[in-house]
Motif scaffolding. Sequence first.
Motif, PDB file in Angstrom:
ATOM      1  N   GLY A   1       0.763  -1.368  -0.217  1.00  0.00           N
ATOM      2  CA  GLY A   1      -0.103   0.098  -0.074  1.00  0.00           C
ATOM      3  C   GLY A   1       0.908   1.280  -0.027  1.00  0.00           C
TER       4      GLY A   1
ATOM      5  N   PHE B   1       1.911   2.137  -3.393  1.00  0.00           N
ATOM      6  CA  PHE B   1       1.102   2.796  -4.355  1.00  0.00           C
ATOM      7  C   PHE B   1       0.865   4.374  -3.888  1.00  0.00           C
ATOM      8  CE2 PHE B   1       0.304  -1.462  -5.711  1.00  0.00           C
ATOM      9  CZ  PHE B   1       0.442  -1.255  -6.931  1.00  0.00           C
TER      10      PHE B   1
ATOM     11  N   MET C   1      -8.332  -2.974   2.391  1.00  0.00           N
ATOM     12  CA  MET C   1      -7.246  -3.886   2.444  1.00  0.00           C
ATOM     13  C   MET C   1      -7.755  -5.314   2.685  1.00  0.00           C
ATOM     14  SD  MET C   1      -5.008  -1.946   5.298  1.00  0.00           S
ATOM     15  CE  MET C   1      -6.145  -0.971   5.990  1.00  0.00           C
ATOM     16  N   GLU C   2      -8.654  -5.819   1.796  1.00  0.00           N
ATOM     17  CA  GLU C   2      -9.337  -7.230   1.454  1.00  0.00           C
ATOM     18  C   GLU C   2      -8.759  -7.865   0.486  1.00  0.00           C
ATOM     19  OE1 GLU C   2     -10.439  -9.766   2.809  1.00  0.00           O
ATOM     20  OE2 GLU C   2     -12.402  -9.227   3.269  1.00  0.00           O
TER      21      GLU C   2
ATOM     22  N   GLY D   1      -8.768 -10.259  -2.707  1.00  0.00           N
ATOM     23  CA  GLY D   1      -9.533 -10.177  -4.006  1.00  0.00           C
ATOM     24  C   GLY D   1     -10.762 -11.350  -3.915  1.00  0.00           C
TER      25      GLY D   1
ATOM     26  N   ASP E   1      -8.765   0.701  -1.261  1.00  0.00           N
ATOM     27  CA  ASP E   1      -7.439  -0.028  -1.556  1.00  0.00           C
ATOM     28  C   ASP E   1      -6.585   0.882  -2.467  1.00  0.00           C
ATOM     29  OD1 ASP E   1      -5.738  -1.776  -2.893  1.00  0.00           O
ATOM     30  OD2 ASP E   1      -7.106  -3.466  -2.775  1.00  0.00           O
ATOM     31  N   LEU E   2      -5.323   1.112  -2.164  1.00  0.00           N
ATOM     32  CA  LEU E   2      -4.176   1.949  -2.737  1.00  0.00           C
ATOM     33  C   LEU E   2      -3.918   1.212  -4.084  1.00  0.00           C
ATOM     34  CD1 LEU E   2      -2.535   2.921   0.514  1.00  0.00           C
ATOM     35  CD2 LEU E   2      -3.379   4.487  -1.146  1.00  0.00           C
TER      36      LEU E   2
ATOM     37  N   ARG F   1      -7.338  -7.260  -7.380  1.00  0.00           N
ATOM     38  CA  ARG F   1      -8.534  -7.846  -7.698  1.00  0.00           C
ATOM     39  C   ARG F   1      -9.654  -7.338  -6.849  1.00  0.00           C
ATOM     40  NH1 ARG F   1      -7.888 -13.583  -6.349  1.00  0.00           N
ATOM     41  NH2 ARG F   1      -6.609 -12.548  -4.720  1.00  0.00           N
TER      42      ARG F   1
END
Length: 266
Positions: free
Chosen positions: A52, A55, A174-175, A177, A194-195, A200
């Motif tokens: 993260g 990104f 932060m899960e 896919g 999500d960064l 996915r």
Amino acid sequence: MDSPYDSEKGGISSLVPENHPRRESLLLRERLTESMREGSVVPQGLIAHGRGECFDYLLGERTNDFAMKSIDASAALLLISSHPVISVNGNMAALTARELVKLSKEIKAPLEVNLFYRNHEREVKIERTLKEAGAEEVLGVGNDASATIPELFSERRRVSPRGILVADTVFLAMEDGDRTEALTRMGKKVIAVDLNPLSRTSLKASITIVDNVIRVVPLLIKRIEELKGKGKDELVQIVNSFDNRKNLREALQFMSERLNQLALSL
Ligand code: ATP
Ligand code: MG
């Protein structure tokens, strides 16, 4: 920095010099490693954080226009949902527990502990962090995580029958896919922070907020407060006019243009 550890003698803030140029980022790392030692964050969570951070660097570590558009759509969707649920993992609890509790109260959405690497000790630790941050009830702990998400295996599929199982909208960050995809297959709307616009999760979510969860949650609360007085038709219109693919494209284009500009400035 708003850290639960700051006030402790010899706490995290004292480890990083006040004038260090990357102080905030270092403090977040300390907060996560501290939570790992304490047992609520898993080592894999640190790897996810590092990805993260990379990104976030490309995004300029700020909330960009495309993320604000996603936050707008998310605020509207949460307000028109009949059973929104906030899914909380170890990293989220370590980074932004207080704000998550505030969000939960603002939209009357339960907080549910939802872990990729689930074990009872971690569930209880995350529950404790959320309760210390002001939560009255936390779902998904112990026997409460008795329902299962179809298509997923082992501990990864357990959810609360009062929470994610019956939710129409799930807010998560932060899960993984696979799990995001399983939730959307169950007909749920998923709002994902999500960064990485290429993950996915980002591609499968209904609304992806490409930004750091630390910056997103306070902005989302503010937007919800602003939109609260609006009529349902207007909120539906905001949700319907949002196009997730287009937004992800904007995020990627932004990163690409930023890199080009940076390359020219060297
Ligand atoms: P996927 O499973 O969706 O394909 P992945 O396997 O690359 O993604 P995971 O570890 O499953 O990654 O999920 C973690 C995601 O969370 C990563 O995409 C990472 O960029 C992102 N992330 C990490 N820290 C933050 C943060 N503070 N705010 C928002 N997103 C974050
Ligand atoms: Mg993954």
